[in-house]
Enzyme design. Structure first.
Site, PDB file in Angstrom:
ATOM      1  N   ASN A  10     -20.118   4.881 -11.288  1.00 27.01           N
ATOM      2  CA  ASN A  10     -20.945   4.357 -10.198  1.00 27.01           C
ATOM      3  C   ASN A  10     -20.000   3.892  -9.092  1.00 27.01           C
ATOM      4  O   ASN A  10     -19.378   2.846  -9.203  1.00 27.01           O
ATOM      5  CB  ASN A  10     -21.784   3.182 -10.733  1.00 27.01           C
ATOM      6  CG  ASN A  10     -22.511   2.435  -9.633  1.00 27.01           C
ATOM      7  OD1 ASN A  10     -22.614   2.926  -8.500  1.00 27.01           O
ATOM      8  ND2 ASN A  10     -23.023   1.257  -9.946  1.00 27.01           N
ATOM      9  N   HIS A  97     -30.543  -0.636 -10.670  1.00 27.02           N
ATOM     10  CA  HIS A  97     -29.255  -1.333 -10.815  1.00 27.02           C
ATOM     11  C   HIS A  97     -29.428  -2.792 -10.396  1.00 27.02           C
ATOM     12  O   HIS A  97     -30.178  -3.099  -9.472  1.00 27.02           O
ATOM     13  CB  HIS A  97     -28.187  -0.646  -9.957  1.00 27.02           C
ATOM     14  CG  HIS A  97     -26.815  -1.176 -10.241  1.00 27.02           C
ATOM     15  ND1 HIS A  97     -26.368  -2.354  -9.682  1.00 27.02           N
ATOM     16  CD2 HIS A  97     -25.822  -0.734 -11.050  1.00 27.02           C
ATOM     17  CE1 HIS A  97     -25.143  -2.600 -10.145  1.00 27.02           C
ATOM     18  NE2 HIS A  97     -24.789  -1.629 -10.971  1.00 27.02           N
ATOM     19  N   GLU A 169     -26.739  -3.216 -18.556  1.00 29.45           N
ATOM     20  CA  GLU A 169     -25.677  -3.824 -17.756  1.00 29.45           C
ATOM     21  C   GLU A 169     -25.963  -5.315 -17.587  1.00 29.45           C
ATOM     22  O   GLU A 169     -26.685  -5.712 -16.659  1.00 29.45           O
ATOM     23  CB  GLU A 169     -25.612  -3.164 -16.373  1.00 29.45           C
ATOM     24  CG  GLU A 169     -25.266  -1.699 -16.428  1.00 29.45           C
ATOM     25  CD  GLU A 169     -24.620  -1.243 -15.126  1.00 29.45           C
ATOM     26  OE1 GLU A 169     -23.517  -0.686 -15.191  1.00 29.45           O
ATOM     27  OE2 GLU A 169     -25.209  -1.453 -14.054  1.00 29.45           O
ATOM     28  N   GLY A 240     -18.183   1.026 -13.010  1.00 33.64           N
ATOM     29  CA  GLY A 240     -18.096   0.798 -11.574  1.00 33.64           C
ATOM     30  C   GLY A 240     -16.657   0.869 -11.107  1.00 33.64           C
ATOM     31  O   GLY A 240     -16.091   1.945 -10.896  1.00 33.64           O
ATOM     32  N   GLY A 241     -16.017  -0.313 -10.991  1.00 36.10           N
ATOM     33  CA  GLY A 241     -14.664  -0.413 -10.441  1.00 36.10           C
ATOM     34  C   GLY A 241     -13.667   0.588 -11.016  1.00 36.10           C
ATOM     35  O   GLY A 241     -12.904   1.223 -10.276  1.00 36.10           O
TER      36      GLY A 241
HETATM   37  P1  PGA Z   1     -18.221  -2.553 -13.083  1.00 37.35           P
HETATM   38  O1  PGA Z   1     -19.661  -2.090 -12.533  1.00 37.35           O
HETATM   39  O2  PGA Z   1     -17.755  -1.502 -14.068  1.00 37.35           O
HETATM   40  O3  PGA Z   1     -17.340  -2.612 -11.865  1.00 37.35           O
HETATM   41  O4  PGA Z   1     -18.404  -3.861 -13.741  1.00 37.35           O
HETATM   42  C1  PGA Z   1     -20.605  -1.503 -13.355  1.00 37.35           C
HETATM   43  C2  PGA Z   1     -21.878  -1.294 -12.596  1.00 37.35           C
HETATM   44  O5  PGA Z   1     -22.272  -2.177 -11.809  1.00 37.35           O
HETATM   45  O6  PGA Z   1     -22.541  -0.247 -12.745  1.00 37.35           O
END
Ligand code: PGA
Length: 258
Positions: A10, A97, A169, A240-241
């Protein structure tokens, strides 16, 4: 029961088209041979879907949108519909989300409309659910998850449920500017995933619950991916990151190998 694994990136509001193309060119090389039991997908910002899809054409890497409107077209300035995502090259779309829920006030009823619209547009929805830290502290995790599932899946048929993907999440685990956010432990995530599977069985049936893919999301990185993905009810990750660099993302894909 062996379910396939899914690793989805993402990108959130990151990457210009040039950056997206560069990422896709690199990822294509690194992931030239993805195992058949792992599905990889990237969710770029809407502007970069078609150029990313062009680079990844004829590979096994799929493309998802991060959000969509529930109408096909109309006077909705700034919005994008499912048919548009599909036309740009997406096969999947993330819905619900927590950043959409909390920053843009999307509720279960709206997400439910989007779920129906996604199926109508032939997109596979990735339904995101998860509790906030406040809700967790109050012992409301199960109630919140069950309400989100019931609300967002209202009227979604068994046939549709067979192809949809769920992403758990927990909001407190998603990496952002809040320094208190940290990943769920594999055991905590497993407990939530097992509960989600039970709710799916209650709403649909055991076969659907046994087969549905439930991804974990929230600070997944190359260092913790394997321990999380080894849990029985965790079928993949929404990242995400750590999905923004092709090398790191590919390490997470490698950790998903059975
Ligand atoms: P993150 O984000 O891996 O940066 O914690 C996950 C997401 O919000 O889908």
């Amino acid at each position: 029961m062996t379910r396939k694994r899914i690793i989805a990136g993402n990108w959130k509001m990151h990457k210009t088209n040039a950056e997206a193309e560069e990422f896709a060119v690199n990822l294509k090389v690194i992931l030239a041979k993805i195992g058949e039991d792992i599905e990889v997908l990237v969710c770029p910002p809407a502007t970069a879907i078609s150029c990313t899809a062009r680079v990844l054409d004829k590979t096994d890497i799929k493309i998802g949108g991060q959000n969509m409107h529930f109408e096909e077209q109309g006077a909705f300035t700034g919005e994008i519909s499912g048919v548009m995502l599909k036309g740009a090259g997406a096969t999947h779309v993330m819905l619900g989300h927590s950043e959409r829920r909390h920053i843009f006030n999307e509720d279960n009823a709206m997400i439910n409309k989007k779920m129906h619209a996604a199926f109508k547009a032939n997109l596979i929805p990735i339904l995101c659910i998860g509790e906030t830290m406040e809700e967790k502290k109050e012992g409301l995790t199960s109630t919140v998850l069950e309400n989100q599932l019931k609300g967002c899946l209202e009227g979604i048929s068994k046939n549709q449920a067979q192809i949809l993907i769920i992403a758990y999440e927990p909001v407190w685990a998603i990496s952002n500017d809040d320094p208190t956010h940290k990943p769920a432990t594999p055991d905590d995530a497993e407990e939530a995933h097992s509960f989600i599977r039970d709710v799916i069985e209650k709403i649909y049936d055991k076969t659907i619950a046994d087969n549905i893919n439930i991804l974990y999301g929230g600070s997944v990185n190359p260092g913790n991916a394997k321990a999380i993905l080894d849990m029985k009810n965790i079928d993949g990750a929404l990242v995400g990151g750590a999905s923004l660099k092709p090398g790191e993302f590919a390490e997470i894909v490698a950790a998903a190998k059975f």
